[in-house]
Design a protein around this motif. Structure first.
Motif, mmCIF file in Angstrom:
data_model
loop_
_atom_site.group_PDB
_atom_site.id
_atom_site.type_symbol
_atom_site.label_atom_id
_atom_site.label_comp_id
_atom_site.label_asym_id
_atom_site.label_seq_id
_atom_site.Cartn_x
_atom_site.Cartn_y
_atom_site.Cartn_z
ATOM 1 N N LYS A 64 0.887 -1.493 0.094
ATOM 2 C CA LYS A 64 -0.157 0.108 -0.286
ATOM 3 C C LYS A 64 0.482 1.596 0.052
ATOM 4 C CE LYS A 64 -3.929 -2.169 1.544
ATOM 5 N NZ LYS A 64 -3.675 -2.648 3.729
ATOM 6 N N ALA A 65 1.793 0.923 0.668
ATOM 7 C CA ALA A 65 2.878 2.462 0.582
ATOM 8 C C ALA A 65 3.238 2.845 -0.386
ATOM 9 C CB ALA A 65 3.995 2.163 1.831
ATOM 10 N N TYR A 66 3.653 1.956 -1.556
ATOM 11 C CA TYR A 66 4.651 1.723 -2.658
ATOM 12 C C TYR A 66 3.447 2.311 -3.848
ATOM 13 C CZ TYR A 66 9.128 -0.578 -1.820
ATOM 14 O OH TYR A 66 10.330 -0.124 -1.605
ATOM 15 N N ILE A 72 1.932 8.641 -6.815
ATOM 16 C CA ILE A 72 2.221 10.277 -6.569
ATOM 17 C C ILE A 72 3.130 10.733 -7.793
ATOM 18 C CG2 ILE A 72 3.600 12.203 -5.452
ATOM 19 C CD1 ILE A 72 2.184 10.495 -2.919
ATOM 20 N N GLU A 73 4.377 9.979 -7.772
ATOM 21 C CA GLU A 73 4.839 9.947 -8.821
ATOM 22 C C GLU A 73 4.101 10.575 -10.602
ATOM 23 O OE1 GLU A 73 7.027 6.842 -9.899
ATOM 24 O OE2 GLU A 73 8.851 7.963 -11.127
ATOM 25 N N ASN A 74 2.845 9.752 -10.965
ATOM 26 C CA ASN A 74 2.084 9.535 -11.701
ATOM 27 C C ASN A 74 1.649 10.576 -11.400
ATOM 28 O OD1 ASN A 74 2.859 7.265 -12.612
ATOM 29 N ND2 ASN A 74 0.956 5.687 -11.736
ATOM 30 N N THR A 75 0.928 11.503 -10.608
ATOM 31 C CA THR A 75 0.900 13.194 -10.588
ATOM 32 C C THR A 75 1.629 14.507 -10.504
ATOM 33 O OG1 THR A 75 -1.088 11.770 -9.275
ATOM 34 C CG2 THR A 75 -1.007 14.245 -9.305
ATOM 35 N N MET A 76 3.001 13.858 -10.306
ATOM 36 C CA MET A 76 3.890 14.852 -10.195
ATOM 37 C C MET A 76 4.766 14.886 -10.967
ATOM 38 S SD MET A 76 3.397 15.930 -6.521
ATOM 39 C CE MET A 76 1.592 16.017 -5.186
ATOM 40 N N SER A 77 4.924 13.703 -11.550
ATOM 41 C CA SER A 77 6.490 14.186 -12.690
ATOM 42 C C SER A 77 6.666 15.101 -13.736
ATOM 43 C CB SER A 77 6.127 12.063 -13.318
ATOM 44 O OG SER A 77 7.171 11.935 -14.205
ATOM 45 N N THR A 78 7.367 14.783 -13.762
ATOM 46 C CA THR A 78 7.275 15.575 -16.091
ATOM 47 C C THR A 78 7.241 15.378 -16.828
ATOM 48 O OG1 THR A 78 9.374 15.887 -15.382
ATOM 49 C CG2 THR A 78 8.522 18.075 -14.516
ATOM 50 N N GLY A 179 12.520 18.776 -6.298
ATOM 51 C CA GLY A 179 13.327 18.599 -5.152
ATOM 52 C C GLY A 179 12.037 19.004 -4.286
ATOM 53 N N ILE A 180 11.077 18.151 -4.336
ATOM 54 C CA ILE A 180 9.504 18.576 -3.140
ATOM 55 C C ILE A 180 9.182 17.341 -3.709
ATOM 56 C CG2 ILE A 180 8.498 19.314 -4.713
ATOM 57 C CD1 ILE A 180 7.511 21.201 -1.722
ATOM 58 N N ALA A 181 8.635 16.396 -4.340
ATOM 59 C CA ALA A 181 7.769 15.527 -4.128
ATOM 60 C C ALA A 181 8.462 13.983 -3.697
ATOM 61 C CB ALA A 181 7.269 15.070 -5.939
ATOM 62 N N LYS A 182 9.398 14.062 -4.413
ATOM 63 C CA LYS A 182 10.084 12.652 -3.549
ATOM 64 C C LYS A 182 10.066 13.017 -1.597
ATOM 65 C CE LYS A 182 14.141 10.256 -4.688
ATOM 66 N NZ LYS A 182 15.420 10.822 -4.025
ATOM 67 N N GLY A 183 10.198 14.111 -1.632
ATOM 68 C CA GLY A 183 10.228 13.389 0.186
ATOM 69 C C GLY A 183 8.903 14.208 -0.252
ATOM 70 N N TYR A 184 7.521 14.068 -0.619
ATOM 71 C CA TYR A 184 6.563 14.108 0.259
ATOM 72 C C TYR A 184 6.205 12.932 -0.180
ATOM 73 C CZ TYR A 184 1.448 14.743 -0.903
ATOM 74 O OH TYR A 184 -0.293 14.044 -0.462
ATOM 75 N N GLU A 188 4.222 10.336 2.906
ATOM 76 C CA GLU A 188 2.792 9.819 2.425
ATOM 77 C C GLU A 188 3.572 8.121 2.571
ATOM 78 O OE1 GLU A 188 0.437 12.306 3.058
ATOM 79 O OE2 GLU A 188 -0.559 10.741 1.632
ATOM 80 N N ALA A 189 4.440 7.658 2.183
ATOM 81 C CA ALA A 189 4.582 6.338 2.995
ATOM 82 C C ALA A 189 4.369 6.075 3.602
ATOM 83 C CB ALA A 189 5.552 5.994 1.927
ATOM 84 N N ALA A 190 5.381 6.597 4.350
ATOM 85 C CA ALA A 190 5.112 6.826 6.173
ATOM 86 C C ALA A 190 3.634 6.717 6.542
ATOM 87 C CB ALA A 190 5.975 7.622 7.043
ATOM 88 N N ARG A 191 2.819 7.367 6.523
ATOM 89 C CA ARG A 191 1.821 7.565 7.168
ATOM 90 C C ARG A 191 0.657 6.355 6.461
ATOM 91 N NH1 ARG A 191 -3.384 8.880 4.862
ATOM 92 N NH2 ARG A 191 -2.366 9.609 2.708
ATOM 93 N N VAL A 192 0.915 6.106 5.131
ATOM 94 C CA VAL A 192 0.047 5.228 5.511
ATOM 95 C C VAL A 192 0.909 3.601 6.097
ATOM 96 C CG1 VAL A 192 -0.449 2.817 3.193
ATOM 97 C CG2 VAL A 192 -0.670 5.715 2.660
ATOM 98 N N LEU A 193 2.225 3.873 6.164
ATOM 99 C CA LEU A 193 2.349 1.835 7.495
ATOM 100 C C LEU A 193 2.102 2.380 8.454
ATOM 101 C CD1 LEU A 193 6.106 2.253 6.195
ATOM 102 C CD2 LEU A 193 4.472 0.266 5.309
ATOM 103 N N ARG A 194 2.395 4.121 8.689
ATOM 104 C CA ARG A 194 1.220 3.701 10.358
ATOM 105 C C ARG A 194 -0.451 3.379 10.452
ATOM 106 N NH1 ARG A 194 4.488 8.399 11.259
ATOM 107 N NH2 ARG A 194 5.554 8.525 12.404
ATOM 108 N N GLU A 195 -1.080 4.493 9.253
ATOM 109 C CA GLU A 195 -2.531 3.604 9.176
ATOM 110 C C GLU A 195 -2.864 2.639 8.853
ATOM 111 O OE1 GLU A 195 -3.962 7.373 6.441
ATOM 112 O OE2 GLU A 195 -4.393 5.319 5.421
ATOM 113 N N ASN A 196 -1.459 1.581 8.204
ATOM 114 C CA ASN A 196 -1.478 0.192 8.322
ATOM 115 C C ASN A 196 -0.983 -0.553 9.991
ATOM 116 O OD1 ASN A 196 -3.154 -0.643 5.827
ATOM 117 N ND2 ASN A 196 -2.238 0.877 5.352
ATOM 118 N N GLY A 197 -0.802 0.048 10.947
ATOM 119 C CA GLY A 197 -0.667 -0.700 12.710
ATOM 120 C C GLY A 197 0.685 -0.776 12.164
ATOM 121 N N ILE A 198 2.219 0.069 11.293
ATOM 122 C CA ILE A 198 3.001 -0.542 11.648
ATOM 123 C C ILE A 198 3.658 0.551 12.363
ATOM 124 C CG2 ILE A 198 5.526 -0.323 10.574
ATOM 125 C CD1 ILE A 198 3.281 -2.866 9.405
#
Ligand code: AMP
Ligand code: MG
Length: 349
Positions: A64-66, A72-78, A179-184, A188-198
């Motif tokens: 789910k995190a990936y 996000i990549e599909n949304t923010m890639s140039t 210069g910003i999307a990867k950090g975002y 988000e991946a960390a948030r998804v992990l947390r949301e899934n009990g990790i």
């Protein structure tokens, strides 16, 4: 070139700026196990490692995190056709483009950062990124006229935001969220992990890392900062992290050499060329990777002195800067957290 081919050839050029130093660690609760997956995302080899109650639950959380990162990549890639950024750039000077709420919030954050960083962080520099093409098939040293021409189209006031619409009023402007999307995405991946009990693990997307919780024995995750010397790959220092992000920008990550001169991917908007100063890498410690991502790039452009004092002035952000002459400089809140592993690199106190 098929997607698979692209993947393989990119893999060869990927450089990892930060590594997680793994020492043997047995989970306190014996039921927990290590689950990890690597994947090629965001132009880098990503690694997510977590402690989970069972393999199935762990793999499901990681997938789910990936999936979130890929979305996000599909949304923010140039370069991905149909992404929000692709559409904005394609319609420059022509039409406003309706974007996802998260694209709008990342763009707004980036624009705020331009002001905070005295203009060194500028997502409207897409024309310069394209012109230099660092890491792309067409990378080359442009002539002065081309640089000047591209520089005439990086004025961020030409980015018009209204509701969920973005319009580039300048038809020759391009935006770039590299210069910003990867950090975002890491946040988000960390948030998804947390949301899934990790509650324990890390997300490592090359130069952008988030350490989730502590290791199961309560000790921090140790993250190693890479030797900036091209081709080395050694770890020269480490920092312990619990629920924190660490992001590195270095001039060795993406570059080419022409006539003995090293040209890298961090552009100084003032000169229109790759930043040239005493720095080789900048590492930022922060609560969120999105801030670390922007600030590592921005401080790189600012240079040693301005960069250090700029970060000292920000609350809850720390930095470790490495210079070409192998000196390490840390902000006051980081100096006691950095453990130097290679004595060639001296921590300046
Ligand atoms: P990083 O590797 O995190 O330092 O980010 C570098 C990426 O950010 C580059 O590949 C560009 O896509 C973008 N970039 C380069 N220079 C700048 C700049 N001055 N302001 C904003 N983004 C930049
Ligand atoms: Mg960055």
């Amino acid at each position: 070139m098929t997607y698979k081919d692209k993947k393989t050839c990119k893999l060869l050029t990927v450089i990892i700026s930060l590594v997680i130093i793994l020492t043997a660690c047995t989970p306190k609760s014996t039921e927990q196990m290590i689950v990890e997956q690597d994947d090629f995302v965001l132009g880098t080899v990503g690694k997510i490692r977590i402690y989970a109650d069972d393999e199935k639950a762990g793999n499901s959380a990681i997938e789910k995190a990936y999936a979130r990162i890929v979305a996000i990549e599909n949304t923010m890639s140039t370069s991905i056709e149909g992404s929000d950024v692709y559409n904005i750039n394609k319609n420059a000077g022509n039409a406003a483009v309706e974007v996802k709420e998260e694209t709008m919030s990342v763009i707004k954050k980036a624009i705020d950062y331009k002001e905070l960083t005295n203009d060194v962080f500028n997502i409207a520099i897409g024309r310069l990124i394209e012109l230099w093409g660092i890491g792309k098939d067409w990378q080359k040293v442009p002539n002065e006229e081309e640089i000047q021409d591209a520089k005439n189209h990086i004025d961020i006031t030409q980015v018009e935001l209204s509701g969920n619409n973005v319009m580039l009023k300048d038809p020759d402007m391009l935006i770039d969220l590299g210069g910003i999307a990867k950090g975002y995405a890491v946040d988000e991946a960390a948030r998804v992990l947390r949301e899934n009990g990790i509650t324990s693990g890390f997300v490592n997307m090359g130069g952008d890392v988030y350490a989730l919780g502590s290791k199961p024995d309560g000790t921090p995750w140790n993250v190693g900062i890479q030797d900036p010397e091209i081709g080395s790959g050694d770890v020269i220092a480490k920092v312990g992290l619990i629920d924190e992000s660490i992001v590195t920008s270095g001039d060795y990550e993406r570059y080419f050499i022409e006539d003995g001169v090293h040209y890298h991917h961090i552009i100084d908007p003032e000169t229109g060329s790759p930043t040239r100063n005493e720095l080789v890498s900048v590492t930022i410690l922060s609560q969120k990777s999105v801030d670390g991502d922007v600030l590592s790039t921005a401080v790189f452009v600012m240079g040693l002195e301005e960069g250090l004092s700029f970060i000292e002035g920000l609350e809850d952000i720390e930095a470790v800067l490495i210079t070409k002459d192998k000196k390490m400089y840390a902000t006051s809140g980081a100096i006691d957290r950095v453990e130097v592993l290679n004595p060639e690199f001296q921590l300046q106190k």
